[in-house]
Every structure is written in structure tokens, then in C-alpha cells.
Design a protein around this motif. Structure first.
Motif, mmCIF file in Angstrom:
data_model
loop_
_atom_site.group_PDB
_atom_site.id
_atom_site.type_symbol
_atom_site.label_atom_id
_atom_site.label_comp_id
_atom_site.label_asym_id
_atom_site.label_seq_id
_atom_site.Cartn_x
_atom_site.Cartn_y
_atom_site.Cartn_z
ATOM 1 N N ILE A 287 -7.191 7.697 8.813
ATOM 2 C CA ILE A 287 -6.235 6.623 8.542
ATOM 3 C C ILE A 287 -7.001 5.395 8.068
ATOM 4 O O ILE A 287 -6.563 4.673 7.193
ATOM 5 C CB ILE A 287 -5.407 6.294 9.818
ATOM 6 C CG1 ILE A 287 -4.420 7.435 10.093
ATOM 7 C CG2 ILE A 287 -4.688 4.947 9.679
ATOM 8 C CD1 ILE A 287 -3.674 7.302 11.405
ATOM 9 N N GLY B 290 -11.053 3.760 7.235
ATOM 10 C CA GLY B 290 -12.510 3.819 7.152
ATOM 11 C C GLY B 290 -13.184 2.618 7.795
ATOM 12 O O GLY B 290 -14.376 2.624 8.037
ATOM 13 N N THR C 94 -4.603 -0.899 5.218
ATOM 14 C CA THR C 94 -4.767 0.553 5.220
ATOM 15 C C THR C 94 -4.209 1.165 6.506
ATOM 16 O O THR C 94 -3.480 2.150 6.474
ATOM 17 C CB THR C 94 -6.264 0.881 5.066
ATOM 18 O OG1 THR C 94 -6.676 0.444 3.787
ATOM 19 C CG2 THR C 94 -6.527 2.342 5.195
ATOM 20 N N ASP D 10 -10.359 0.443 -5.702
ATOM 21 C CA ASP D 10 -9.803 1.318 -4.671
ATOM 22 C C ASP D 10 -8.296 1.423 -4.812
ATOM 23 O O ASP D 10 -7.604 0.462 -5.086
ATOM 24 C CB ASP D 10 -10.202 0.857 -3.268
ATOM 25 C CG ASP D 10 -9.717 -0.539 -2.949
ATOM 26 O OD1 ASP D 10 -9.210 -1.205 -3.856
ATOM 27 O OD2 ASP D 10 -9.837 -0.950 -1.789
ATOM 28 N N LEU D 11 -7.811 2.636 -4.639
ATOM 29 C CA LEU D 11 -6.378 2.896 -4.717
ATOM 30 C C LEU D 11 -5.891 3.132 -3.292
ATOM 31 O O LEU D 11 -6.320 2.441 -2.387
ATOM 32 C CB LEU D 11 -6.128 4.094 -5.637
ATOM 33 C CG LEU D 11 -6.845 3.997 -7.008
ATOM 34 C CD1 LEU D 11 -6.734 5.303 -7.766
ATOM 35 C CD2 LEU D 11 -6.290 2.849 -7.827
ATOM 36 N N THR D 12 -5.025 4.122 -3.083
ATOM 37 C CA THR D 12 -4.500 4.336 -1.742
ATOM 38 C C THR D 12 -5.427 5.272 -0.963
ATOM 39 O O THR D 12 -5.627 6.413 -1.362
ATOM 40 C CB THR D 12 -3.081 4.911 -1.842
ATOM 41 O OG1 THR D 12 -2.286 3.979 -2.562
ATOM 42 C CG2 THR D 12 -2.483 5.144 -0.472
ATOM 43 N N ASP D 13 -5.973 4.772 0.123
ATOM 44 C CA ASP D 13 -6.950 5.555 0.892
ATOM 45 C C ASP D 13 -7.378 4.795 2.143
ATOM 46 O O ASP D 13 -6.746 3.808 2.508
ATOM 47 C CB ASP D 13 -8.174 5.844 0.019
ATOM 48 C CG ASP D 13 -8.873 4.572 -0.445
ATOM 49 O OD1 ASP D 13 -8.462 3.489 -0.009
ATOM 50 O OD2 ASP D 13 -9.803 4.662 -1.230
ATOM 51 N N CYS D 14 -8.477 5.244 2.779
ATOM 52 C CA CYS D 14 -8.923 4.609 4.028
ATOM 53 C C CYS D 14 -10.056 3.617 3.795
ATOM 54 O O CYS D 14 -10.443 2.888 4.696
ATOM 55 C CB CYS D 14 -9.355 5.663 5.036
ATOM 56 S SG CYS D 14 -11.053 6.244 4.831
ATOM 57 N N GLU D 15 -10.652 3.610 2.609
ATOM 58 C CA GLU D 15 -11.743 2.706 2.230
ATOM 59 C C GLU D 15 -13.085 3.046 2.868
ATOM 60 O O GLU D 15 -14.035 2.277 2.782
ATOM 61 C CB GLU D 15 -11.364 1.239 2.502
ATOM 62 C CG GLU D 15 -10.111 0.881 1.729
ATOM 63 C CD GLU D 15 -9.615 -0.545 1.929
ATOM 64 O OE1 GLU D 15 -10.060 -1.196 2.865
ATOM 65 O OE2 GLU D 15 -8.771 -0.970 1.131
ATOM 66 N N GLY D 16 -13.164 4.201 3.498
ATOM 67 C CA GLY D 16 -14.417 4.617 4.132
ATOM 68 C C GLY D 16 -15.539 4.842 3.124
ATOM 69 O O GLY D 16 -16.702 4.549 3.400
ATOM 70 N N GLU E 257 0.871 -1.173 0.000
ATOM 71 C CA GLU E 257 0.000 0.000 0.000
ATOM 72 C C GLU E 257 0.913 1.230 0.000
ATOM 73 O O GLU E 257 1.956 1.218 0.633
ATOM 74 C CB GLU E 257 -0.859 -0.029 1.278
ATOM 75 C CG GLU E 257 -1.766 1.153 1.457
ATOM 76 C CD GLU E 257 -3.195 0.893 0.995
ATOM 77 O OE1 GLU E 257 -3.494 -0.245 0.596
ATOM 78 O OE2 GLU E 257 -3.989 1.835 1.017
#
Lengths: 418, 252
Positions: free
Chosen positions: A58, A60, A414, B10-16, A34
Motif C-alpha cells: 500500500i 513505500g 498513497t 510517478d503515477l499510481t503506486d506506493c512510491e517504494g 490518486e
């Protein structure tokens, strides 16, 4: 897929991770790729006021955990003392975060492995009854965080010293009824996950979790281990060391130069039967669940137990909140140069935030240690032990079960690259 | 909605934002209004490679794989939606200055570490984007409105009013007056003013509203709030937005 070269991506885990399995050497390595987001640098120079908001982003999947680890660190730095009313609401939220994340993992990410369904999104066509349980439990967990925190993902109301807004009595009363209604579905979840056949693995390791007054506590102030360690959270950097590896954007943590485990299995293994809430105790007996759990594949089972146990905990703290309900949403405090360490039990284990502040409450240093980073070394050790203990298993099945092992850990990639 | 092929990357992130999507999908499925998800890595093995009618991309491209993924997604999709503020503006992680990225990586990973990624960008930096759906996280109602439009072949109309309009409609006390600062007046609506309604000032996570008067915001808020604090907060989400970049260029 060739079985000699050993690169393949693992799907169905939050974020981007890879399991490298070299059949010649018979060794498994975890690589995390990542991209670096550098949150520890992003907060430098920022005001303490904005840290819970920023660091929630940071992850979700467990933003409520980051929000409260951040608030805990700030409050420990400025010696803020929240009242019982605030504490009860916070404990209900942190417990609900564990339930929310576990449900997502158990039903949408792990269950397809056991049911032979291609993916979690096919569940409502293939097995409507299970989809109904999953959907209802997830809906309940989301609702708790929405009512108390303002939104199911990235909560809004928690702040340094208390809350910006608290729910009305009627809303909390309704929520308690809904939580009680979910107990039966949580019991069915334990029934479901205690009935699966898990791949064989038997390995003891060191377990770490937070405790207060000798009991495992999701907002505890003491780090305890299965080897008898008992230290204030402010010592975390002496207890856990992070190693940097080439080829991995996530660090790998060690305790006494070895891998260790945090999260559902760690918490469950360090609790006596009587430490669980009554319905969870009854379920442990009814479904004959053996504790301690020394097979990491059964982290799913430990999570199922925690779904019920932490729903009971939410009920307990909501009832206590109504009894202790104070008009004061916030307590006062003074900002000054200080260092603060915060720690809470996130769904995947203990989460640490550390900040140093200048006289204006601006961040000069930050360190965040996530549960997944703490589990990575142990996961690798488990994968290699699995290979030693399952030599007669066919190679395709071994590969499939190794993927299941990674998934059982519920790694949050993540979070691990923050 | 069944015939429409939807993909989520999804790429680089928090996935929220994906989780907001999942929550909405469950609500719709419960009402019998489902749609076919052809590709969703988080929830699926062996996903389809397209073609897709509508592709949602969450996160900012940081790794080489991320950049390859957005280009492939573009080639395989009729409509591309940037899902959330990371995809639309690069997200919080893009607030760090690009020029200091190497140094910042060293501070976190040590001097020997070799970085594998580049500075976070909005996806429109690499490919053409048809619709931007900002938010940190996205709002479920707004996503439902977008899905309803695209699945019935209508044009999705982007919101052109600020958060304040929605905030007033909810009868909230103005936090600008109370806290001396709130980004509501210059931030795009579509969130239902969820933060101010819950007692938290607007952080500007939907990015600037069309025609945002950033200068006026700096002048007025600057009277009550520390200048550096104000700049830090503006740049948290606005830094890579065109309106903000134009404003900075003009000011120079």
C-alpha cells in the motif's frame, strides 16, 4: 496563478493531492485524486499468509507499519502469542519506521520551505552540513530496518507468529553502536526545527493514539483520546467513522462527528514529560519546547522530537532483544474462522487493519483505516481556522502558508487511497 | 554523469521504487558520483518539462492525468524506463479482474460514488517503453547497473536467468523443497534472491524470466500446493506479463 479561481496542485507530498482555496468564500477544501487501487478488495479470497506481503505494498514510505498492522490483525484473529524476543524486535522495527519516515519528510520534503531551497534534492549543494545530517540519519534508519527486516523498503522477515530470519548477535551489537552515534544528529534536528519561525495558528482538537497500561505505546492494544476515551482496538469502527465525498478518492474520518488528530502531535501531546526517553526529555527542556502543541504547523517540531525519542526506543528494544534473545523465531497457532483487528502507531498516526477469515484462513472481508484519512477532516478545519486567524496576511503568503500547513501534516496520499 | 538529464515521474503506486532511487542517489552523491535530476515531483517544486535524456516512470496509469503524463513524458524523452513492477506489469493492483472493477469500487466507496479512474495497466499499454526495470521494489544494484550503462552510452542488458541462479550462488536452502512452492524457478533474477535469503519464498515480483516454464511450475508445485492458492500467487505479479498471457491462451 489566479487568486480568484482556486485550483492548484500541491507538490512535495507523497502522492497526488490538491488544495482548493476559494478566496471569495474564504474556504479551503482538500481533494485527493490518486487513483483507486482497491487493496481491501484485492485481498479477498487470499490466504492470511500473504496479507503482510500484499498490504505492505500500500505504501513505500511506511511499508513496515502496514506489515505489522497486518500481522497484528491476523495474530489477534488466531490468538497468536509471540514471545518477548519477537516482541522486542518488532517494537524496534516499528520505532525505526517512524524515524525513517520522519527523516524523509523533515529533511527532503519540509525543510526546503524553511531554508528557501527549491527542493530537497538541491540540499547537498546548498547546505552540505544539513545534507550530511539528513543523509546520515536516513542511512541509520534504513540500516535498522534492513538488518532486522531484510530490506529498508518492503521488509521481508516479519511474519505471522514471528520472523523468518533474525539477525546475528554481532549485527545487533553493531546496530546499537550506530543508533547511539545518531543521537547527536537527532538532537541537532530538534535544535534546527525548534529554531524556525512557524506561521501562526492556535487551535485545540481531539487527539487519538494507542496506549498500553496507561502509556502511549506504538504497539498498544487500547485507543486513548485527549478527552479520556479508553477502548480496546477491536472497537475502532465505533470510534472512527469514514465519510465518502464526491471528488475525493480518499475518505474523510470523524470521531464524535468531528475532526480529530493522530500522529506526532497527538502522541507528543498525550505524553507526560517523564514518558519521553531521557535524552528527549533533556532536549525538550534545553530547547524550551512547549507541550501541548496547538499549532499544527509545528507537527514538524513534534516529528523532530520523535526522531530522537524513537531512536532511544530502538536502542532500548535492541538491548532488551539481546537480553531476551530466544532461539525460537516463531510461535505456533491454529487457523480457523475468525475476525481480527490490528493497530499500530505508524509514522503519521494510528493505522488499523481488520480481516475476517473463513475456516481455511482465506479473507472474506477487509477494512483498512489509514492515519492520513483520520487527519484529513482536521487538516481542513485547521486550514479554515488559519484563514480566520490570519486575515491581515497577504494573499500570496496565505497561499504559500496553506501549502506549508498541508506539508506539515505530512499527508500520505498513497496510503489514504489504498 | 552531470551532463545527462534525468527525470522521474510517478503515477499510481506506493512510491517504494522512488525511495530506492533516492537511497541509491544518496549513496552515489556520497561517492561524488551525482547526476542532474531535472524533474522529480516528490521532491521538487516547479520542475522542468524537458527535454530529458532518460525518464523513469514509476507506477501504473490509472487516472486520466496519469495517461496524459506518460504521453508527455514519451514526447519529451530520449529513453523511457519503466521503473518497478507497477510500470512494467501494472503491479499488484492490476491483479484484480478488470470486469469486476465497477463492483469492487462500489464495495469500497458505496453505490453513489463516481469512479474517476480506469483499470491499472503497464505503461507500455499507452506508450513505447525502451527499458523495463521490474521489481517490487526495484533492486538498487540493478538500478546502478542500468544507470552506469545508459550514462556511458552502452546498452543495458536485461537479465535472462531466474532467481534460483542467484539463490544457489548465495548457498540458500531451497524453499521450494521446504515450503512445497516458490516462484524462484520461473521468476526473472536481478534481486540477488533477497527474499529467499531472508527466509521468504519468491513471490515473483520481477515477473517471468524469458522462457519461463509456467506449465512445469503448475505441475510440480500443484502436487504440494492448493491449486487456487498457486493461481492467486502466480497472478499477483504475472497476470499482465506476456509470457503468462501466452501460456493461458495456449492452455485454452
Amino acid at each position: 496563478m489566479s487568486h480568484n479561481t482556486a485550483h492548484h496542485y500541491i507538490t512535495k507530498i507523497e502522492g497526488h493531492g490538491r488544495l482548493k482555496y476559494d478566496t471569495k468564500e474564504g474556504l479551503v477544501k482538500i481533494e485527493i485524486d490518486e487513483g483507486e487501487r482497491l487493496f481491501e478488495r484485492l485481498v479477498i479470497g487470499k490466504s492470511y499468509k500473504d496479507l503482510p506481503f500484499i498490504t505492505a505494498r500500500i505504501c513505500g514510505v511506511c511499508p513496515t507499519a502496514h506489515t505489522f498492522a497486518s500481522i497484528d490483525a491476523i495474530e489477534n484473529a488466531f490468538e497468536v502469542l509471540p514471545n518477548d524476543s519477537i516482541k522486542n524486535l518488532r517494537k524496534a522495527l516499528v520505532a525505526a519506521q517512524i524515524v525513517q519516515s520522519h527523516i524523509l519528510h523533515l529533511y527532503f520534503l519540509a525543510l526546503p520551505d524553511f531554508l528557501g531551497v527549491k527542493s530537497g534534492i538541491e540540499l547537498h549543494e546548498k547546505d552540505p552540513r544539513i545534507f550530511e545530517i539528513a543523509s546520515s540519519l536516513k542511512g541509520t534508519a534504513d540500516k535498522i530496518i534492513e538488518v532486522l527486516g531484510g530490506r529498508a523498503i518492503h521488509p521481508i522477515t516479519p511474519t505471522v507468529g514471528g520472523f523468518t530470519k533474525t539477525p546475528k548477535r554481532e549485527e545487533v551489537e553493531k546496530l546499537i553502536v550506530r543508533v547511539r552515534g545518531a543521537f547527536r544528529l537527532a538532537q541537532e534536528t530538534i535544535d534546527l526545527f525548534s529554531g524556525f519561525r512557524y506561521p501562526y495558528l492556535n487551535r485545540k482538537t481531539t487527539y487519538l493514539a494507542l496506549a498500553e497500561n496507561g502509556f502511549i505505546d506504538i504497539l498498544g492494544d487500547t485507543i486513548v483520546s485527549s478527552n479520556g476515551l479508553e477502548k480496546d482496538i477491536s472497537n475502532y469502527q465505533y470510534i472512527i467513522s469514514e465519510k465518502i465525498r464526491t471528488g475525493s478518492t480518499a475518505k474523510f474520518a470523524e470521531h464524535n462527528k468531528k475532526g480529530f488528530m493522530v500522529g506526532a502531535i497527538a502522541r507528543v501531546n498525550m505524553m507526560e514529560l517523564t514518558d519521553f526517553h531521557p535524552k528527549t526529555q533533556a532536549a525538550i527542556n534545553e530547547f524550551k519546547i512547549k507541550i501541548p502543541i496547538t499549532n499544527s504547523f509545528k507537527n514538524n517540531l513534534a516529528q523532530a522530537l520523535e526522531v530522537l525519542n524513537y531512536l532511544e526506543e530502538v536502542e532500548m528494544f535492541l538491548v532488551a532483544y539481546l537480553e531476551s534473545r530466544s532461539e525460537r523465531l516463531n510461535v505456533g497457532y491454529q487457523v480457523g474462522p475468525a475476525v481480527g483487528v490490528g493497530a499500530i502507531e505508524a509514522p503519521r498516526g494510528t493505522l488499523y487493519h481488520m480481516y475476517k477469515f473463513d475456516k481455511n484462513g482465506l479473507v472474506t472481508d477487509c477494512d483498512i483505516v489509514t492515519p492520513t484519512v483520520q487527519n484529513l477532516t482536521n487538516l481542513e478545519d485547521d486550514a479554515n481556522e488559519y484563514l480566520r486567524q490570519n486575515k491581515s496576511v497577504t494573499i500570496p503568503r496565505r497561499e504559500r502558508e496553506l501549502e506549508m500547513l498541508v506539508r506539515a501534516y505530512d499527508p500520505c496520499i498513497t496510503c489514504s487511497v489504498h | 554523469m552531470k551532463e545527462i538529464k534525468v527525470a522521474i515521474f510517478d503515477l499510481t503506486d506506493c512510491e517504494g521504487c522512488e525511495l530506492q532511487f533516492l537511497a541509491l542517489r544518496e549513496e552515489l552523491a556520497a561517492k561524488g558520483k551525482d547526476f542532474q535530476l531535472a524533474n522529480w515531483r516528490l521532491l521538487s517544486n516547479g520542475a522542468s518539462t524537458g527535454p530529458f535524456d532518460i525518464t523513469f516512470i514509476e507506477g501504473s496509469p490509472i487516472t486520466d492525468d496519469d495517461v496524459v503524463a506518460v504521453k508527455k513524458a514519451r514526447a519529451a524523452s530520449k529513453t523511457i524506463v519503466a521503473l518497478g513492477s507497477c510500470a512494467t506489469f501494472g503491479g499488484l493492483q492490476a491483479a484484480l479482474p478488470e470486469s469486476r472493477r465497477a463492483l469492487n469500487i462500489q464495495k469500497v466507496y458505496g453505490e453513489k460514488y463516481k469512479a474517476t479512474s480506469r483499470s491499472p495497466k503497464n505503461i507500455s499499454y499507452y506508450i513505447d517503453v525502451d527499458i523495463n526495470l521490474p521489481g517490487c521494489p526495484i533492486d538498487k544494484n540493478e538500478l546502478e547497473r542500468l544507470l552506469a550503462a545508459v550514462t556511458s552510452g552502452k546498452k543495458y542488458k536485461e537479465i535472462k536467468y531466474p532467481v534460483c541462479l542467484e539463490c544457489k550462488a548465495r548457498n540458500n536452502t531451497c524453499l521450494f523443497l521446504e515450503d512445497g512452492f516458490c516462484l524462484g524457478p520461473i521468476t526473472k533474477g536481478g534481486c540477488g534472491a533477497i527474499c529467499p535469503t531472508n527466509g521468504l519464498r519468491c513471490y515473483g515480483c520481477f515477473g517471468p524470466v524469458e522462457g519461463a516454464n509456467i506449465e512445469a511450475m503448475e505441475n510440480v508445485a500443484g502436487k504440494y500446493t492448493d491449486k487456487k492458492y498457486l493461481k492467486d500467487n502466480l497472478e499477483l505479479y504475472f497476470k499482465n506479463a506476456e509470457e503468462y498471457k501466452d501460456y493461458i491462451t495456449k492452455r485454452k
